[in-house]
Design an enzyme around this catalytic site. Structure first.
Site, PDB file in Angstrom:
ATOM      1  N   ASP A 122       0.799  -1.230   0.000  1.00  0.00           N
ATOM      2  CA  ASP A 122       0.000   0.000   0.000  1.00  0.00           C
ATOM      3  C   ASP A 122       0.828   1.274   0.000  1.00  0.00           C
ATOM      4  O   ASP A 122       0.307   2.348   0.301  1.00  0.00           O
ATOM      5  CB  ASP A 122      -0.957  -0.015   1.201  1.00  0.00           C
ATOM      6  N   ASP A 180      -7.404  -3.858  -5.228  1.00  0.00           N
ATOM      7  CA  ASP A 180      -7.014  -2.556  -4.656  1.00  0.00           C
ATOM      8  C   ASP A 180      -5.601  -2.147  -5.073  1.00  0.00           C
ATOM      9  O   ASP A 180      -5.269  -0.960  -5.139  1.00  0.00           O
ATOM     10  CB  ASP A 180      -7.042  -2.591  -3.121  1.00  0.00           C
TER      11      ASP A 180
HETATM   12  N1  GLY Z   1      -7.423  -1.469   0.394  1.00  0.00           N
HETATM   13  C1  GLY Z   1      -8.384  -1.835   1.345  1.00  0.00           C
HETATM   14  C2  GLY Z   1      -9.749  -1.338   1.130  1.00  0.00           C
HETATM   15  O1  GLY Z   1     -10.143  -0.830   0.107  1.00  0.00           O
HETATM   16  O2  GLY Z   1     -10.503  -1.495   2.072  1.00  0.00           O
END
Ligand code: GLY
Length: 403
Positions: A122, A180
């Site tokens: 992330d 994501d």
């Molecule tokens: N990346 C985690 C979410 O969208 O909750």
């Protein structure tokens, strides 16, 4: 002959370029919505001062529990740690209010050590939404250095056999990749552009192509998690973690995909990414379970629709992506995307979703869904809903200014 061909191609490109520019200029924006957005942004500046006053030193705001009037915070390694500073930068961009800038710069210092964090996929969210906006607005070269180190750290999670960046390290997954993760590629695309190091580009494109191959169903909805075999690169399983079911379309995941491929097209001009974004948009916008106000239920296949919870974060991300995508296509198609984005912005501006200044723990929006299967952050404010809402409003204003 060669010269003529070359000139022909060149004039073709120029014509294509001017047609594209013309199309963009013909998208019409709504002055009343611009006024609504200005009001929202002025309120958001005041609301973020409330959030600033509540946020303790050393951590980042994450959410808010209304019942106990408790601000929920996160440490710096949590995936949402960059959104607070990112939103402060956006609001500073709008208001020139130096107290927001001061807070953004102070909080950036906390994030600096995350440039070395190789334990998360992330880093794009964490560093590009924060330092990326800081660099864009302030041009501070130390931010650039930090972002490039972050891109190198993120790259260490790429496995060439799988052809993707690993999302989570936890068991029981073998090599999980979540939709994501498309959002983290912009950090690499940017890094390649500014450093000239094409390995960042290679990783981003390979990840995007692998995701295109394996994450999407024939209707262009996406699975949440694909688990891979690291020895062969084969797909082991197609699952969900945050959606209703493995076979369902988790709403925020669809928005991440839409946004991700739109960004890929911006950096590469490769029409296969544009086509992917258009297909995802088609899935979302023609979905019988997309409510008429265009604020998605938390999962397009939630079993209790129409009573299912809405997810304002999925709506914010979608609105921001659609405003960009609208400019990449014909006027007719773009007008449809822009109309949906406008509807989302108007509806998120209503009392149903937008908090009164001083309430909601200082967050701008109410009613987002973090993770229903894990029973966490259900129907709450979330920093990323605010971030993409503010981004979408600024994008809309920018489009209106170009008229
Ligand atoms: N990346 C985690 C979410 O969208 O909750």
């Amino acid at each position: 002959m060669y010269l003529r061909l070359h000139l022909l191609l060149l004039s073709g490109l120029l014509i294509a370029g001017s047609v594209r520019a013309q199309k963009n200029n013909k998208l019409s924006t709504n002055p009343a919505l611009v006024r609504l957005i200005d009001g929202n942004l002025r309120q958001a500046v005041n609301q973020y001062k409330v959030l600033m006053s509540k946020t303790p030193a050393g951590v980042m705001p994450r959410s808010y529990t209304a019942g106990t009037d408790k601000l929920e915070t996160s440490d710096l390694g949590w995936w949402t740690s960059g959104f607070y500073t990112g939103t402060l930068f956006y609001l500073y961009q709008y208001s020139h209010d130096t107290s927001l800038l001061r807070e953004a710069k102070d909080r950036l210092n906390l994030l600096e050590k995350e440039q070395y964090n190789k334990g998360t996929h992330d880093l794009g969210f964490m560093m590009y939404c924060s330092y990326g906006n800081g660099l864009r607005l302030l041009g501070d070269t130390s931010y650039k250095r930090i972002l490039l180190t972050s891109a190198r750290s993120l790259s260490t999670r790429f496995n060439p056999v799988v052809g993707a960046i690993r999302s989570w390290d936890a068991k029981p997954w073998h090599y999980p990749v979540i939709i994501d993760n498309m959002m983290n590629l912009e950090l690499l695309l940017w890094a390649s552009q500014v450093s000239g190091d094409t390995s960042f580009l290679h990783i981003a494109l390979t990840h995007a192509n692998t995701t295109m191959r394996n994450h999407f169903r024939p209707d262009f909805s996406s699975y949440h998690v694909i688990d891979y075999d690291t020895a062969t690169g084969a797909v082991l399983a197609k699952k969900t973690a945050q959606g209703y079911a493995d076979s369902s379309a988790w709403a925020r995941g669809q928005s991440w995909g839409l946004y991700g491929y739109t960004v890929l097209y911006r950096y590469t001009h490769d029409t296969k990414y544009l086509e992917q974004a258009r297909h995802i948009a088609h899935f979302i916008l023609t979905n019988p379970h997309l409510p008429s106000d265009k604020i998605p239920y938390w999962d397009y296949n939630a079993p209790d629709i129409p009573k299912a919870l809405r997810d304002a974060s999925a709506a914010s991300v979608m609105a921001s992506a659609l405003i960009e995508l609208a400019r990449d296509v014909s006027v007719e198609e773009g007008t449809g995307y822009l109309e949906t984005a406008q509807q989302i912005l108007v509806n998120l501006s209503s009392n149903n979703y937008k908090a009164v200044v001083g309430s909601n723990g200082g967050f701008i929006l109410k009613h987002s869904v973090g993770n229903i299967p894990a029973h966490t952050e259900v129907d709450v404010p979330l920093t990323y809903a605010d971030y993409y809402f503010v981004e979408a409003m600024l994008r809309y204003k920018e489009l209106a200014k170009e008229k």
